[in-house]
Motif scaffolding. Structure first.
Motif, PDB file in Angstrom:
ATOM      1  N   ILE B 415      34.005  17.790  41.217  1.00  0.00           N
ATOM      2  CA  ILE B 415      35.004  17.181  42.109  1.00  0.00           C
ATOM      3  C   ILE B 415      36.191  18.114  42.335  1.00  0.00           C
ATOM      4  O   ILE B 415      36.472  18.979  41.518  1.00  0.00           O
ATOM      5  CB  ILE B 415      35.491  15.815  41.557  1.00  0.00           C
ATOM      6  CG1 ILE B 415      35.993  15.949  40.124  1.00  0.00           C
ATOM      7  CG2 ILE B 415      34.369  14.775  41.644  1.00  0.00           C
ATOM      8  CD1 ILE B 415      36.624  14.675  39.575  1.00  0.00           C
ATOM      9  N   TYR B 416      36.827  17.930  43.455  1.00  0.00           N
ATOM     10  CA  TYR B 416      37.987  18.734  43.870  1.00  0.00           C
ATOM     11  C   TYR B 416      37.662  20.227  43.940  1.00  0.00           C
ATOM     12  O   TYR B 416      38.519  21.072  43.725  1.00  0.00           O
ATOM     13  CB  TYR B 416      39.209  18.452  42.976  1.00  0.00           C
ATOM     14  CG  TYR B 416      39.599  16.997  43.045  1.00  0.00           C
ATOM     15  CD1 TYR B 416      40.213  16.493  44.185  1.00  0.00           C
ATOM     16  CD2 TYR B 416      39.305  16.119  42.005  1.00  0.00           C
ATOM     17  CE1 TYR B 416      40.529  15.143  44.288  1.00  0.00           C
ATOM     18  CE2 TYR B 416      39.617  14.772  42.095  1.00  0.00           C
ATOM     19  CZ  TYR B 416      40.228  14.291  43.243  1.00  0.00           C
ATOM     20  OH  TYR B 416      40.535  12.963  43.352  1.00  0.00           O
ATOM     21  N   PHE B 417      36.421  20.545  44.191  1.00  0.00           N
ATOM     22  CA  PHE B 417      36.000  21.924  44.400  1.00  0.00           C
ATOM     23  C   PHE B 417      34.829  21.888  45.372  1.00  0.00           C
ATOM     24  O   PHE B 417      33.987  21.007  45.261  1.00  0.00           O
ATOM     25  CB  PHE B 417      35.587  22.593  43.081  1.00  0.00           C
ATOM     26  CG  PHE B 417      35.281  24.049  43.251  1.00  0.00           C
ATOM     27  CD1 PHE B 417      36.297  24.987  43.290  1.00  0.00           C
ATOM     28  CD2 PHE B 417      33.966  24.471  43.431  1.00  0.00           C
ATOM     29  CE1 PHE B 417      36.009  26.318  43.482  1.00  0.00           C
ATOM     30  CE2 PHE B 417      33.682  25.812  43.633  1.00  0.00           C
ATOM     31  CZ  PHE B 417      34.704  26.740  43.659  1.00  0.00           C
ATOM     32  N   PRO B 418      34.732  22.755  46.341  1.00  0.00           N
ATOM     33  CA  PRO B 418      35.658  23.849  46.627  1.00  0.00           C
ATOM     34  C   PRO B 418      37.006  23.351  47.164  1.00  0.00           C
ATOM     35  O   PRO B 418      37.135  22.233  47.633  1.00  0.00           O
ATOM     36  CB  PRO B 418      34.921  24.680  47.677  1.00  0.00           C
ATOM     37  CG  PRO B 418      33.934  23.750  48.287  1.00  0.00           C
ATOM     38  CD  PRO B 418      33.571  22.750  47.229  1.00  0.00           C
ATOM     39  N   LEU B 419      37.967  24.266  47.065  1.00  0.00           N
ATOM     40  CA  LEU B 419      39.350  23.875  47.318  1.00  0.00           C
ATOM     41  C   LEU B 419      39.617  23.584  48.792  1.00  0.00           C
ATOM     42  O   LEU B 419      40.599  22.931  49.119  1.00  0.00           O
ATOM     43  CB  LEU B 419      40.295  24.991  46.837  1.00  0.00           C
ATOM     44  CG  LEU B 419      40.087  25.438  45.390  1.00  0.00           C
ATOM     45  CD1 LEU B 419      40.963  26.655  45.073  1.00  0.00           C
ATOM     46  CD2 LEU B 419      40.379  24.313  44.405  1.00  0.00           C
TER      47      LEU B 419
END
Lengths: 452, 487
Positions: B415-419
């Motif tokens: 989660i929260y990747f890629p930015l």
């Protein structure tokens, strides 16, 4: 052909293709330009069935001399030690070995707690405030320590003792080139770091002095005297690489004011495996906690106030800091840290001390036997479980002979040090019996006598 | 401090006098060690290690294992991590004495079996990647990246091009890419992605120049999309005098379909613990071999494992080598597992691995796009990225949905990747999962999406069934407790 790791049936495939809205899987690869498409099958070996492959690989394995077929007197950073049976049983639990890095603490408390316990045991053994969750190995841990010291002190000169493991020194050189560090070697003298030379080298540009304790020759470096020399410069740091088993008997580097202590926990529960994977450790003073490379596990509480563990201080790490990170380490050696934790737990407070003591006693006995047989043990300082013999014969020829007698002989120091041609570094662990030591000494002496 | 509900630490169960080990008695005459060691060097207080019986230790670690989750426990669709099945035969093979108990410094003549395996693994990896030569030295992916960049640096230096100080990385790159560039003494420059989620060629043309050392790229990229303009990118970088670096994190998507060497890459690293089933081990050990083009072969780390006459040797005589990157010869134990896997699958098997990895990802992507935003709608490769922004508007964050998955017995996606994707959910099913598993996971995700609309609290307050609830990570970082200290 069927593959036991691939569960999709033709019917599954059809249903899925229909859902996606494509004719065949080829269509899913149509974005790969034809110019780079591989149209021929990969030219790798054809597969084998489970039984056939196991038999073939057993054949390869059986071609190797091992520390089970032969009694090993070889050390030089990798040792034949007692591995409690429980170690492999624990690390074979697939909840541990098939897990990813514990980024989801709610379902990773097992791994996180085990690593927290590892950090505690390493801090205890080294006499340091904190330790991280592991590094690739002792050599790269030492290189990272050099980098950390340069970053922390804002100085570029690293002094490395020549009595540090030669391959670790080469790794420091490689890392140093990337970081534009000036790596300076302080020579050894009679098996110990030359203190007079060290005094001359330490100056205001020195970020750290790197010492191995016990050193590559097995000798116990005088850390108190070395610390005094380092203290002539207010910022210079003392970095010590230590065999953690030796610290079951020796005063830990932390007590001598080390700033960073690193090493390899292969001695605790990790087989030699032709050189890896082993397990680096990295311990430091509390002051350096926020500069440590690698993952750290910290204790905290959940919403109900229950104790639990998380990966913490992640702002140091590459996935947050990206190009500002001072280390790029991501994967570490978690499973091997677990193996070492289990071994350290089994040995416990008493066992680690007892095992270290057995190593020292057997190595002392070996020294006396060698001398009684007219062989020259060259360095006379206190040593842990390794000593250096000088022979007149060709060291490699001696080792060839020893293999035929059921022994793996020592490490020929002439491989990396011209001054030490036909000097052999011999390791004696608790695994070696009196009978093996006696026979080994007799064989070495017999070859030696033939030369005279 | 331990509460009654806390799971005990080893150190809280210890009792003086208990032992869990068995060492032989001293069978040699004892030396008086006070005559050998100065008293200051003899440890005055023993390290506070636990004192427990063997069964107590086994119970402790068994209980800890039950508080952990691996691929054998359940579905692990962790994007960019390739959490595929770790075959059991691999574990049996590395435990053979002839692999486990070989010393790295014993005479190579007495370790020909081990060296033969390493040599043949290099050969197999050369063919899979289309590279000229392979070294098994690096211990992990990031270590391979650094090794590869050091070789590129050495090449430029040898050519007198010391002004090449910059490494270009896409904005979607894994954090190790820029970090490795820094550790190798380079400066990172970011190249933007375009609206299709691919490297923006105009921006690439803008950032390349005489100072370009290399472009680091994964292909398929971190969004799971194939960089179809790869040949044009290679041309842009090569014409500027830079080198092309392939991050092998996503190789699982393309085996047997295309090869980094054929795409124009000069250096490749592989993650044997991902694509080639070395287990992840709770964070390691990994193995990160590097492959290079002919131009870079002279710079490979030493020693090189090669055939010389009838035997395999460890060649240290490499004057242009970047030196040693690790003591000994790499993570042999992981390399043995990877070799076993490659020999189990063969050419057709490895191609089918990529075929099914891609089929599974596309199937999941299409079904999940019913309830989640799909920022890039083209076919994906082995993984895809959803955005939780629709759910975020309802007050349910991607983190909440990830935690809710725990209640259903799944490991959440990355989660929260890629930015570059808002509220990203990055899903990589791998090829080893059955369709039934994919379907149940998708149904669960759809149920969570429905709950986000109708019953958000149950998602926001998740997880509800795990042994601990969400942890106070802020306090952990503000007041770090990194070791046990007795009260």
């Amino acid at each position: 052909m069927e593959f036991r790791y691939l569960p999709m049936t033709e019917q599954d495939k059809e249903e899925m293709l229909q859902m996606i809205g494509v004719e065949d899987t080829e269509e899913l690869f149509s974005d790969i330009p034809e110019e780079v498409r591989l149209r021929a099958p990969l030219g790798i070996k054809e597969p084998k069935s489970e039984g056939e492959l196991k038999a073939e690989l057993a054949g390869l394995a059986n071609r190797n001399v091992t520390m089970k077929t032969h009694a090993s007197f070889l050390g030089a950073g990798v040792y034949d030690h007692y591995i409690p049976s429980i170690v492999d049983h624990v690390i074979s639990r697939s909840e541990f070995y098939t897990a990813y890095t514990p980024y989801q603490p709610e379902i990773s408390q097992g791994e996180l707690q085990a690593i927290f316990e590892f950090q505690t045991m390493i801090a205890e053994l080294t006499g340091m405030d904190v330790a991280n969750s592991s590094m690739y190995d002792g050599g790269t841990a030492l290189a990272e320590a050099a980098t950390l010291s340069a970053g922390h002190t804002k100085k570029r000169k690293i002094i490395v003792s020549e009595a540090v493991h030669p391959e670790s020194r080469q790794v420091i050189d490689s890392y140093g080139r990337g970081q534009h560090l000036e790596i300076v070697t302080v020579p050894h003298k009679e098996g110990l770091t030359d203190l007079q030379a060290l005094e001359e080298l330490v100056d205001e540009n020195t970020a750290s002095v790197i010492i191995q304790y016990p050193n590559f020759f097995g000798q116990v470096e005088p850390l108190a005297d070395i610390r005094k020399i380092i203290d002539t410069q207010p910022k210079t740091m003392m970095v010590v690489s230590s065999n953690p088993l030796a610290l079951g008997y020796l005063t830990p580097p932390g007590s001598f004011g080390a700033d960073i202590v690193v090493g390899d926990t292969q001695v605790f529960g990790i087989p030699a495996q032709f050189g890896g994977p082993h397990c680096g450790y990295f311990a430091s003073t509390a002051k350096l906690m926020r500069k440590l490379p690698g993952r750290l596990v910290g204790q905290t509480k959940d919403e109900e106030g229950r104790r639990g563990f998380v990966l913490t201080l992640q702002a140091r790490e590459q996935h947050i800091r990206r190009d500002k990170a001072t280390s790029n380490i991501c994967s570490n050696q978690a499973l091997n840290a677990l193996a070492s934790s289990v071994a350290m737990s089994a040995l416990g407070k008493k066992g680690v001390a007892e095992m270290a003591h057995l190593n020292i006693q057997k190595a002392q006995y070996m020294k006396k036997q060698l001398e009684a047989h007219g062989l020259q043990v060259v360095f006379q300082g206190a040593f842990f479980n390794e000593l250096v013999i000088k022979i007149d014969d060709d060291a490699d020829a001696l080792n060839d002979h020893l293999v035929t007698q059921g022994f793996i002989g020592g490490y020929h120091l002439g491989r990396t040090d011209d001054r030490l041609k036909n000097h052999i570094l011999v390791a004696v662990t608790e695994q070696r019996t009196k009978e093996q030591i006696d026979t080994f000494v007799r064989e070495v002496a017999a070859v030696h006598a033939k030369q005279h | 401090m331990q509460n009654n509900t806390d799971f005990p630490l080893l150190f809280e169960q210890t009792k003086p006098g208990r032992t869990g080990y068995s060492l032989p008695p001293l069978d040699v005459p004892e030396t008086d060690l006070s005559e050998v060691f100065e008293s200051d060097y003899i440890r005055s207080e023993q390290a506070e290690l636990p004192e427990l019986s063997e069964l107590q230790i086994i119970r402790h670690y068994t209980a800890l294992s039950r508080r952990n989750y691996g691929v054998d426990s359940g579905f692990y669709p962790l994007g960019s991590c390739t959490m595929k099945y770790n075959p059991k035969i691999n574990e049996d093979v590395i435990r053979m004495d002839g692999f486990s108990h070989v010393h790295p410094y014993q005479d190579p003549k007495t370790a020909q079996g081990a060296l033969e395996l390493m040599f043949d693994l290099q050969e197999q990896l050369k063919e899979i990647t289309g590279m000229h030569e392979v070294s098994l030295q690096p211990a992990a992916g990031a270590h391979g990246e650094w090794t590869g960049l050091m070789m590129i640096r050495a090449l430029h230096e040898k050519n007198g091009e010391t002004q090449r100080t910059k490494v270009i990385v896409p904005d979607s790159a894994h954090g190790t890419n820029p970090a490795s560039a820094t550790v190798a003494g380079f400066e990172s420059v970011t190249v933007k992605s375009n609206e299709q989620g691919l490297v923006d060629l105009d921006d690439l043309r803008r950032v390349v120049g005489e100072d370009t050392a290399a472009l680091m790229l994964t292909n398929p990229n971190t969004l799971g999309l194939f960089e179809k303009d790869i040949l044009e990118m290679a041309k842009i970088v090569h014409e500027a005098g830079g080198k092309l670096y392939y991050d092998g994190a996503n190789l699982n998507a393309i085996m047997g379909y295309t090869r980094p060497g054929d795409m124009g890459f000069d250096v490749v690293h592989l993650n044997l613990h991902k694509t080639f089933t070395g287990p992840h081990g709770g964070g390691g050990p990994g193995s990160g071999p590097v492959g290079v083009s002919e131009e870079l072969a002279a710079f490979l780390p030493k020693p090189i494992v090669r055939r010389s006459g009838g035997e395999i040797i460890l060649d240290e005589d490499r004057p242009d080598s970047i030196g040693r990157v690790k003591p000994y010869y790499g993570n042999f134990g992981i390399n043995v597992r990877a070799y076993t896997y490659i020999r189990t699958m063969g050419p057709e098997g490895l191609k089918r691995v990529s075929e099914y990895a891609v089929l599974n990802a596309n199937y999941m992507m299409r079904r999940l796009s019913e309830a989640f935003d799909l920022p890039y709608a083209q076919h994906c490769k082995h993984e895809f990225v959803l955005s939780g922004r629709r759910q975020k508007k309802l007050g349910v964050r991607t983190l909440d949905m990830a935690k809710r998955l725990l209640d259903f017995g799944y490991h959440p996606p990355t989660i929260y990747f890629p930015l570059n994707v808002e509220e990203a959910l990055m899903i990589e099913p791998t090829e080893t999962e059955a369709k039934e598993t994919l379907d149940s996971f998708i149904d669960t995700m759809l149920e969570i999406a429905a709950d986000a609309e109708q019953n958000p609290e149950i998602v926001q307050e998740a997880p509800h069934t795990t042994v601990v609830s969400r942890m106070d990570e802020t306090t952990a970082a503000r007041k770090p407790i990194l070791r046990y200290i007795p009260e």
